[in-house]
Design a protein around this motif. Sequence first.
Motif, mmCIF file in Angstrom:
data_model
loop_
_atom_site.group_PDB
_atom_site.id
_atom_site.type_symbol
_atom_site.label_atom_id
_atom_site.label_comp_id
_atom_site.label_asym_id
_atom_site.label_seq_id
_atom_site.Cartn_x
_atom_site.Cartn_y
_atom_site.Cartn_z
ATOM 1 N N THR A 276 0.849 -1.196 0.000
ATOM 2 C CA THR A 276 0.000 0.000 0.000
ATOM 3 C C THR A 276 0.883 1.244 0.000
ATOM 4 O O THR A 276 1.879 1.319 0.724
ATOM 5 N N ALA A 277 0.509 2.219 -0.828
ATOM 6 C CA ALA A 277 1.230 3.496 -0.911
ATOM 7 C C ALA A 277 0.403 4.561 -0.214
ATOM 8 O O ALA A 277 -0.824 4.604 -0.366
ATOM 9 N N HIS A 278 1.073 5.452 0.508
ATOM 10 C CA HIS A 278 0.368 6.353 1.414
ATOM 11 C C HIS A 278 0.724 7.824 1.195
ATOM 12 O O HIS A 278 1.749 8.155 0.593
ATOM 13 N N GLN A 279 -0.141 8.647 1.734
ATOM 14 C CA GLN A 279 0.061 10.094 1.662
ATOM 15 C C GLN A 279 1.290 10.529 2.449
ATOM 16 O O GLN A 279 1.874 11.575 2.168
ATOM 17 N N THR B 238 8.074 -1.594 6.231
ATOM 18 C CA THR B 238 7.809 -0.245 5.728
ATOM 19 C C THR B 238 8.957 0.137 4.815
ATOM 20 O O THR B 238 10.130 -0.040 5.151
ATOM 21 N N ILE B 239 8.616 0.638 3.626
ATOM 22 C CA ILE B 239 9.622 1.004 2.624
ATOM 23 C C ILE B 239 9.717 2.522 2.524
ATOM 24 O O ILE B 239 8.672 3.185 2.402
ATOM 25 N N PRO B 240 10.954 3.102 2.563
ATOM 26 C CA PRO B 240 12.256 2.459 2.632
ATOM 27 C C PRO B 240 12.444 1.713 3.958
ATOM 28 O O PRO B 240 11.953 2.150 5.000
ATOM 29 N N THR B 241 13.158 0.609 3.902
ATOM 30 C CA THR B 241 13.384 -0.209 5.084
ATOM 31 C C THR B 241 14.467 0.409 5.970
ATOM 32 O O THR B 241 15.271 1.230 5.527
ATOM 33 N N ASP C 37 14.059 -7.925 -1.199
ATOM 34 C CA ASP C 37 14.487 -7.279 0.049
ATOM 35 C C ASP C 37 14.012 -5.825 0.166
ATOM 36 O O ASP C 37 14.363 -5.133 1.118
ATOM 37 N N PHE C 38 13.226 -5.347 -0.809
ATOM 38 C CA PHE C 38 12.654 -3.995 -0.821
ATOM 39 C C PHE C 38 13.708 -2.893 -0.791
ATOM 40 O O PHE C 38 13.462 -1.785 -0.323
ATOM 41 N N LYS D 293 5.223 6.818 2.372
ATOM 42 C CA LYS D 293 5.735 5.485 2.687
ATOM 43 C C LYS D 293 4.980 4.417 1.911
ATOM 44 O O LYS D 293 3.823 4.587 1.532
ATOM 45 N N ILE D 294 5.657 3.297 1.684
ATOM 46 C CA ILE D 294 5.025 2.090 1.163
ATOM 47 C C ILE D 294 5.027 1.073 2.298
ATOM 48 O O ILE D 294 6.060 0.869 2.953
ATOM 49 N N ARG D 295 3.886 0.453 2.527
ATOM 50 C CA ARG D 295 3.791 -0.534 3.597
ATOM 51 C C ARG D 295 3.489 -1.911 3.013
ATOM 52 O O ARG D 295 2.727 -2.029 2.055
#
Length: 372
Positions: free
Chosen positions: A111-114, A136-139, A197-198, A117-119
């Motif tokens: 999921t991409a967020h406001q 959570t990306i970036p890790t 590995d994100f 972050k990408i979760r």
Amino acid sequence: MQSLSISNQFQTPSRTSTSSTSDDASTESDEIPTKPSRVIPTAVSHRNLSVITDHTESVSCIALCGEFIITASHGKEIMVWQQPDFRLFTTFGNGRGSVKALVTLGTKILTAHQDSKIRVWKVSRNLENIFKLVETIPTKKDYFGKFMKNGNYIQTRRNHKRLWIEHTDTISCLTVYKNLIYSGSWDRTIKIWRVNDFKCLESIKAHDDAINAIIVSKGRVFSASADGKIKAWGQKVDGSHFLNGIVEGHKDVSMNAVVVSGDGTVVYGGGSDGYVMGWLVDSWKLVIEVEAHKMSILCMCMKGEILCTGSTDKSIGIWKREVNGLTKVGSMNGHEGPIKCLQVSPSNIGGGFLVYSGSLDKSIRVWWVPNG
């Protein structure tokens, strides 16, 4: 929530789709239609199968994962619905930031967020927490590997620097292709992440304004932006990406959506002026220019020869791909707000396929659309 069984809603003889991906789309024409020439009534019309009204805020994105439909909203909630009765299966993600995009990756959901972050969520055997946040990306590992070196920082605004692996504004779109994840952001960049590995592998300063949509077709990445352009990105042998092509819509018009025909020959863009424009891939010649809506197009999806367009005017247009353009074959109405997202089912059912629409009216509608 109102729901109906798909099998009871219509009785159409089952048949295999005969939609073709012929070379018609690659036929260059000197004539560019500015309006659809006709409206063809279908022998079996589209149907609205279900209306889901459980979201508390505007629906922002939809994804499919096997028998499940996953939807997210600006209210930070992610909901999972089970087909074919469209009953609520579970919810997760509350309080994690407004969701702007989501994709599925095996047993994982991204999921991409406001909050930029990408979760990453993974199916858990713990029945009290079906989808568990696992990354959570970036890790943190990616951060620790880069934060000590000055060369890893970029200027984001006056007297302020950030690591190049970080998005600095809302992440608006996501797509996955093979072993890579692509994210597009209002910060005008595309970032490429490795699936296993994100790790962030690359950051591209892609556009001069916010990126609204991103899609991958035949190994090419296509990005649509508020700067009015759609850009195509290829991949080199070493894995890095390069600008492969660029097309531009009408002046001062945002490109809000992008799709590519199944045979990869035509890229379609949906603009804030209500027009759908199409270009031949490789030659980048404009071959389609149709006023699809009187208001902004916000989203598009495509299955076979059928293109669906969602608009601020609260309607979904159904278009048939033709040799020299698009012919309108129907319009799906019922939403009480702008259509924010569209998703199409990969499989056929009853001689057609399912289209899922999410709207700012907080509802999701499920439609059946005939192939022919």
